[in-house]
Design a protein around this motif. Structure first.
Motif, PDB file in Angstrom:
ATOM      1  N   THR A  58       0.844  -1.195   0.000  1.00  0.00           N
ATOM      2  CA  THR A  58       0.000   0.000   0.000  1.00  0.00           C
ATOM      3  C   THR A  58       0.879   1.244   0.000  1.00  0.00           C
ATOM      4  N   GLY A  59       0.254   2.401  -0.115  1.00  0.00           N
ATOM      5  CA  GLY A  59       1.002   3.649  -0.142  1.00  0.00           C
ATOM      6  C   GLY A  59       1.209   4.269   1.223  1.00  0.00           C
ATOM      7  N   TRP A  60       0.924   3.530   2.300  1.00  0.00           N
ATOM      8  CA  TRP A  60       1.027   4.105   3.649  1.00  0.00           C
ATOM      9  C   TRP A  60       2.409   4.697   3.925  1.00  0.00           C
ATOM     10  N   THR A  62       4.562   6.048   2.075  1.00  0.00           N
ATOM     11  CA  THR A  62       4.941   7.250   1.322  1.00  0.00           C
ATOM     12  C   THR A  62       3.908   8.362   1.379  1.00  0.00           C
ATOM     13  N   ASP A  63       2.737   8.090   1.946  1.00  0.00           N
ATOM     14  CA  ASP A  63       1.660   9.084   1.968  1.00  0.00           C
ATOM     15  C   ASP A  63       1.667   9.825   3.301  1.00  0.00           C
ATOM     16  N   LEU A  64       2.502  10.856   3.386  1.00  0.00           N
ATOM     17  CA  LEU A  64       2.649  11.610   4.632  1.00  0.00           C
ATOM     18  C   LEU A  64       1.339  12.266   5.044  1.00  0.00           C
ATOM     19  N   ALA A  65       0.621  12.826   4.095  1.00  0.00           N
ATOM     20  CA  ALA A  65      -0.626  13.522   4.425  1.00  0.00           C
ATOM     21  C   ALA A  65      -1.633  12.573   5.058  1.00  0.00           C
ATOM     22  N   LEU A  66      -1.713  11.348   4.543  1.00  0.00           N
ATOM     23  CA  LEU A  66      -2.629  10.361   5.119  1.00  0.00           C
ATOM     24  C   LEU A  66      -2.215  10.010   6.543  1.00  0.00           C
ATOM     25  N   ARG A  67      -0.932   9.816   6.753  1.00  0.00           N
ATOM     26  CA  ARG A  67      -0.459   9.443   8.089  1.00  0.00           C
ATOM     27  C   ARG A  67      -0.772  10.536   9.101  1.00  0.00           C
ATOM     28  N   GLU A 120       5.128  16.336   9.801  1.00  0.00           N
ATOM     29  CA  GLU A 120       4.911  17.370   8.781  1.00  0.00           C
ATOM     30  C   GLU A 120       6.139  18.254   8.590  1.00  0.00           C
ATOM     31  N   GLY A 174       5.838   6.167   9.074  1.00  0.00           N
ATOM     32  CA  GLY A 174       5.449   5.417   7.892  1.00  0.00           C
ATOM     33  C   GLY A 174       5.488   3.919   8.047  1.00  0.00           C
TER      34      GLY A 174
END
Length: 485
Positions: A58-60, A62-67, A120, A174
């Motif tokens: 999954t993209g977890w 690499t997806d900083l905004a989601l985390r 962030e 991540g």
């Protein structure tokens, strides 16, 4: 959170009952509160597989905004349910109510916001510029990436603090997580799983919560080659086993282990204030904290006076009903832990010690797991009671012959987790604190606890740091990239 008498596992995004159930008990009353799902090796295997798949597919990572969004959602969910979780914590942990407004609940929940903000603002990439190593023009940069699958194994004494101090930064970095909590406090972890599943956008498999009465599941988590890092908090003896088991796959380990921290009172300190503070610290949450100061070092010339002050203060601090907001010292977690403390009290007498207060179970409390706040006198620092972690409301008072002797005694320990120094001359107190071989030190009552403060110990108190930027970076790998120019 609609199950008042049973709690479930979180595996691959689903709340499941597991193959069996085991009881959780109120340590103040011995009342059975309900049951928690009792996972088997097969369910632990499924949780590890889910975490591995979520990280790899999954993209977890690499997806900083989601985390960041998910961490903030979890914080808000815990705040919405704070009253319910607070009552659960008081009953399952035996935590005094006043502590739930600090390190037992409110503070670690708030800390999730700090880790979201850190993720962030963190410098995930550092440009090293252009160079010509071996005559080859290259542009170099260093990037930080998540480690992978994190196995988090946590104890019962401050479950929310320690669960969130591992899950929060691991997710922010991540990683995916498999959380294995102590069987004494399964509900505190199961509630976290329920809120993640029901009130956040955390993808399936990113967080898995596996409660079990079987300690072998912790060993399974450590040994599994699909797990990249193990973050463990608990006893030094178990920490050694974790490190040994992890060596088979050469995975990284973070270990936050035991302590026998010294509270040093210098000869220019306000003796009454310092000894009263030491008494309060030693009995808070029935002494069930790895960083609690459990050796009180006082000037030899004022030893008897210090004993009298400390004993009076300890005797006035409990034990009491953890539901009462005035209670400082509640019950210990279990009959097993109470029995262990009592064996140390017997040992103290065998070693030549005596009790200035306490020394056994309080009168009138026939139900629950209670130990009186106890001050042990007449021992040296070579005695086992003065050297080994007891994890109960037991304070050993030792004489010292000046600053150098106090530092020698304080450092004469296999542990190096925390410490405290009290003195009238602040510069002198700072100088003594600087010589203590410990991960944290309080000077004249200063509080080091906070999301931004790294926590961990020297020597056999552990490996690595939790909390702060240093704790966040425990969950990161470092990659160097060079491009020909």
């Amino acid at each position: 959170m609609s199950r008042p008498s049973d709690r479930l596992l979180l595996v691959d995004g689903r709340l499941v009952a597991g193959r069996g159930a085991f009881e959780t008990v109120d340590p103040a009353t011995e009342e059975v509160l309900g049951t928690a799902a009792d996972a088997t090796a097969a369910e632990m295997d499924a949780a590890i597989a889910a975490a591995r798949r979520a990280f790899d597919e999954t993209g977890w990572a690499t997806d900083l905004a989601l985390r960041v969004r998910c961490l903030r959602q979890l914080r808000e969910a815990l705040l919405r349910h704070a009253d319910e979780v607070r009552e659960l914590t008081i009953r399952e942990v035996g935590a005094p109510r006043f502590l739930t407004f600090g390190a037992q609940l409110d503070a670690p929940v708030d800390d999730l916001g700090w880790f979201a903000e850190l993720a962030e603002s963190y410098a995930w990439e550092r440009d090293l510029g252009r160079a010509e190593p071996m005559g080859i023009a290259s542009h170099r940069r260093v990037v930080r990436e998540p480690v992978g699958v994190v196995g988090a194994i946590t104890p019962w004494n401050f479950p929310h603090q320690i669960n969130l101090a591992k899950v929060g930064p691991a997710l922010a970095a991540g990683n995916t997580v498999v959380l294995k909590p102590a069987p004494d406090t399964p509900w505190c972890a199961a509630v976290l799983g329920e809120l993640i599943a029901e009130e956040t956008d955390v993808p399936a498999g990113v967080v898995n919560v596996v409660t079990s009465s079987d300690h072998a599941l912790g060993a399974q988590l450590v040994e599994d080659p699909r797990v990249d890092l193990v973050s463990f908090t608990g006893s030094t003896a178990t920490g050694r086993s974790v490190m040994t088991a992890a060596a088979g796959t050469l995975k990284r380990v973070f270990l936050e282990l035991g302590g026998k921290s010294a509270f040093v009172v210098l000869d220019d300190a306000d003796l009454r204030a310092a000894c009263s503070y030491a008494a309060f610290a030693a009995v808070t949450h029935a002494g069930q904290g790895c960083a609690i100061t459990t050796r009180l070092l006082v000037p030899r010339a004022r030893y008897d006076e210090a004993v009298a002050i400390t004993a009076k203060a300890m005797a006035g601090l409990g034990p009491g009903d953890p539901q009462d907001e005035r209670t400082i010292c509640g019950p210990v977690i279990s009959a097993r832990q109470r029995d262990r403390i009592e064996r140390y009290l017997e040992l103290a007498v065998e070693e030549g010690g005596a009790f200035a207060c306490g020394g056994g179970r309080p009168a009138g409390r026939d139900r629950g797991f209670w130990i009186e706040p106890t001050l042990v006198t007449g021992l040296t620092n070579a005695c086992r009671t003065a050297r080994e972690e007891i994890f109960g409301p037991v304070l050993v008072v030792l004489p010292h012959d000046g600053d150098d002797d106090a530092v020698r005694i304080a450092n004469d320990s296999p542990y190096g987790l925390s410490g405290a120094v009290h003195g009238g001359d602040v510069a002198r107190a700072r100088a003594v604190a600087a010589r203590l071989r410990t991960g944290t030190v309080s000077v004249n009552g200063g509080v080091w606890y906070g999301a931004d403060v790294p926590f961990g110990g020297y020597k056999q108190s552990g490996v690595g740091r939790e909390m702060g930027v240093a704790g966040f970076e425990e969950y990161l790998e470092t990659k160097a990239i060079a491009e020909a120019t």
